[in-house]
Enzyme design. Sequence first.
Site, short mmCIF file in Angstrom:
data_model
loop_
_atom_site.label_atom_id
_atom_site.label_comp_id
_atom_site.label_asym_id
_atom_site.label_seq_id
_atom_site.Cartn_x
_atom_site.Cartn_y
_atom_site.Cartn_z
N GLY A 18 12.13 6.91 11.85
CA GLY A 18 11.39 5.74 12.02
C GLY A 18 12.52 4.82 12.18
O GLY A 18 12.53 3.70 13.26
N GLU A 139 8.49 8.14 19.11
CA GLU A 139 8.91 9.13 18.05
C GLU A 139 7.75 10.08 17.92
O GLU A 139 6.63 9.65 17.39
CB GLU A 139 9.03 8.06 16.75
CG GLU A 139 9.34 8.82 15.57
CD GLU A 139 9.22 8.17 14.37
OE1 GLU A 139 9.17 6.89 14.16
OE2 GLU A 139 9.45 8.76 13.20
N CYS A 384 -3.69 -10.18 -1.90
CA CYS A 384 -5.14 -9.82 -1.64
C CYS A 384 -5.68 -9.49 -3.05
O CYS A 384 -5.95 -10.60 -3.85
CB CYS A 384 -4.94 -8.41 -0.95
SG CYS A 384 -6.40 -8.29 -0.19
N HIS A 541 -2.30 -10.29 3.64
CA HIS A 541 -1.18 -9.32 3.24
C HIS A 541 0.22 -9.91 4.20
O HIS A 541 0.33 -9.42 5.22
CB HIS A 541 -1.35 -7.85 3.59
CG HIS A 541 -2.31 -7.29 2.57
ND1 HIS A 541 -1.91 -6.67 1.55
CD2 HIS A 541 -3.35 -6.94 2.82
CE1 HIS A 541 -2.71 -6.26 0.80
NE2 HIS A 541 -3.80 -6.22 1.55
N GLU A 543 3.01 -9.66 3.84
CA GLU A 543 4.22 -8.91 4.00
C GLU A 543 4.09 -7.93 5.41
O GLU A 543 5.27 -7.38 5.63
CB GLU A 543 4.04 -7.62 2.92
CG GLU A 543 2.99 -6.80 2.68
CD GLU A 543 1.84 -7.33 2.08
OE1 GLU A 543 1.60 -8.61 1.72
OE2 GLU A 543 0.82 -6.49 1.58
N1 GLN Z 1 -9.97 -4.10 -3.36
C1 GLN Z 1 -10.17 -5.17 -2.91
C2 GLN Z 1 -10.95 -5.64 -1.79
O1 GLN Z 1 -11.24 -4.60 -1.22
C3 GLN Z 1 -8.55 -5.86 -2.52
C4 GLN Z 1 -8.13 -4.94 -1.52
C5 GLN Z 1 -6.60 -5.27 -1.36
O2 GLN Z 1 -6.00 -5.57 -2.31
N2 GLN Z 1 -5.99 -4.82 -0.38
O3 GLN Z 1 -11.10 -6.62 -1.33
#
Ligand code: GLN
Length: 567
Positions: A18, A139, A384, A541, A543
């Site tokens: 990768g 890949e 999250c 997220h 990241e």
């Molecule tokens: N479990 C939580 C939800 O579904 C948070 C999900 C997560 O952290 N990606 O909302």
Amino acid sequence: MEKYVVVIGGVLSGVGKGIATASIGKILNEYGYKTTGIKIDPYINYDAGTLRPTEHGEVWVTNDGGEIDQDLGSYERFLGIDIPKQNNITTGQVYKAIIDRERKGEYLGETVQFIPHIPNEIKDRIRTASKDYDITIIEIGGTVGDYENIPFLFAVKGMEREFGKENLLYVLITYMPIPSHIGEMKTKPTQQAIKLLQENGIIPDIILCRGKEPLDDVRRKKIETYANIKREFVISAPDIKIVYEVPINFERENLGQKILTKLNLKSKKEPNWEKWNSQLNNLKNPSTSSRIGMVGKYLDIGEFSLRDAYVSINEALVHAGATLGIKPKIEWIDSKEIEQQGTKMLENYDGIIIPGGFGTTGIEGKIKAIQYVRENKIPFLGLCLGMQLAAVEYARNVCKLKGAHSEEIDSNTQYPIITLLPSQQKAMRESLYGGTMRLGAYAAYIKPGTLVYKLYKKEGRIKEDTKKSLEPYRLGKLSQPQTEYIIERHRHRYELSPEFEKTLEDAGLIFSGHHHRLDGVKLAEFLELPEHPFFVGTQAHPEFRSRFLSPAPLFLGFLLAIKNNTK
Ligand code: GLN
């Protein structure tokens, strides 16, 4: 004519295919070509959405809501582009498309067969994904010789015939073991991989030899003879610690020019590695280091697998750390241990991250950790689930809403701070798990003056609202005077309940950004606490949008706060 570089593994998997694919893409990009990457996963799963991260690595989320293989994450981090889900092709998708078509009668009575239908479907998918690019790096997962790779090798061989050899090049990545009882590098497995490839009618143009050590002349010669390719196309790729060094190492052997020559292309511009090298240099020479605790529910799977399961958070810290001259040292803290032993174990950390997660295990430990970092003013980043629990903790301990919780964990809680909104409940009732999540990129309007606003602004990540550009980001109608928004990716079912926002806000929590749904519902996407060095949670997220040359704002803010805190 678009051009293709097909990357195939020999000998064993897990040798950095990768990263090599991403590096080749980056190099060709530096020569002035628009490049992208495709990952082929020969498993039957439709996508990576339901795969266990501790076995397959993290599930990578795309802007368009794909849950796909983590290698696509490497491509994005290296190339700095957004790659859509169609760039991850699985056996499951290929068969499903064909069977669906057959059921609809679209084959008009024709016998649907492995050949030509399967390779044709693969080819079509490759062509669609590479449409707007000059060169596509493909890949193929696994290694040559795997039964399940056969249709894909057949498909690329067909592409070679159709498009002409000068438009498609094969790179074989092999591994040269050094058995401890012999103490020298062995080429035999590579020879066998070459042979296997040739059995599929494929002759590698370039062989990248991975190994603990660089390739010596004797072995280079052996491979040259065996594969019948000139020795300059046998490239040594010894182990290195920093993946972002791989393109630089490849370029030491002039890989870019060699690929271009084989593809009958000329370099369009002089590569400029200045920014890349300077970031690399920062990464190699940090001025300080910091201990970061990642509090999660961890199975006993060993550090390597954990790293793989959280690769994007790791990389986001590496990117931000490089920019700030900090070496982030991640340690895994099992939240169940906090439940049993208390928060004393958190004392020596410079910052705490609570990453995303699902399920009920270890939740109370995470909430305790959040209370500890909030009260002790230790930098905290909640991602999250991490944000959701930060809101729960605040509701319980500051707003005094006893028993406040997320409905995911306690469906009978009196104070459902985190809830399943009616639309999501409907989806859950009607379908299986697939399709019930908020997935992919969503826009959030950001409140000027907040810390989150400042961090995104500083990195040039705030955009102005023009109706057109917002369309792909599922942004509802705008009922606020605010126009500045950011984009981040999501993967969750539960949301912070709009009903509790005011209570939390009155008690001092700031909601720094909201997604505005079409039906008028506003979803909290960021929370922060003033009077704290750094206490930020996000429903997204971030990241997934951190790149080597463009770190994610919240990770920069988090590490900067740590740096200032520990001065
Ligand atoms: N479990 C939580 C939800 O579904 C948070 C999900 C997560 O952290 N990606 O909302």
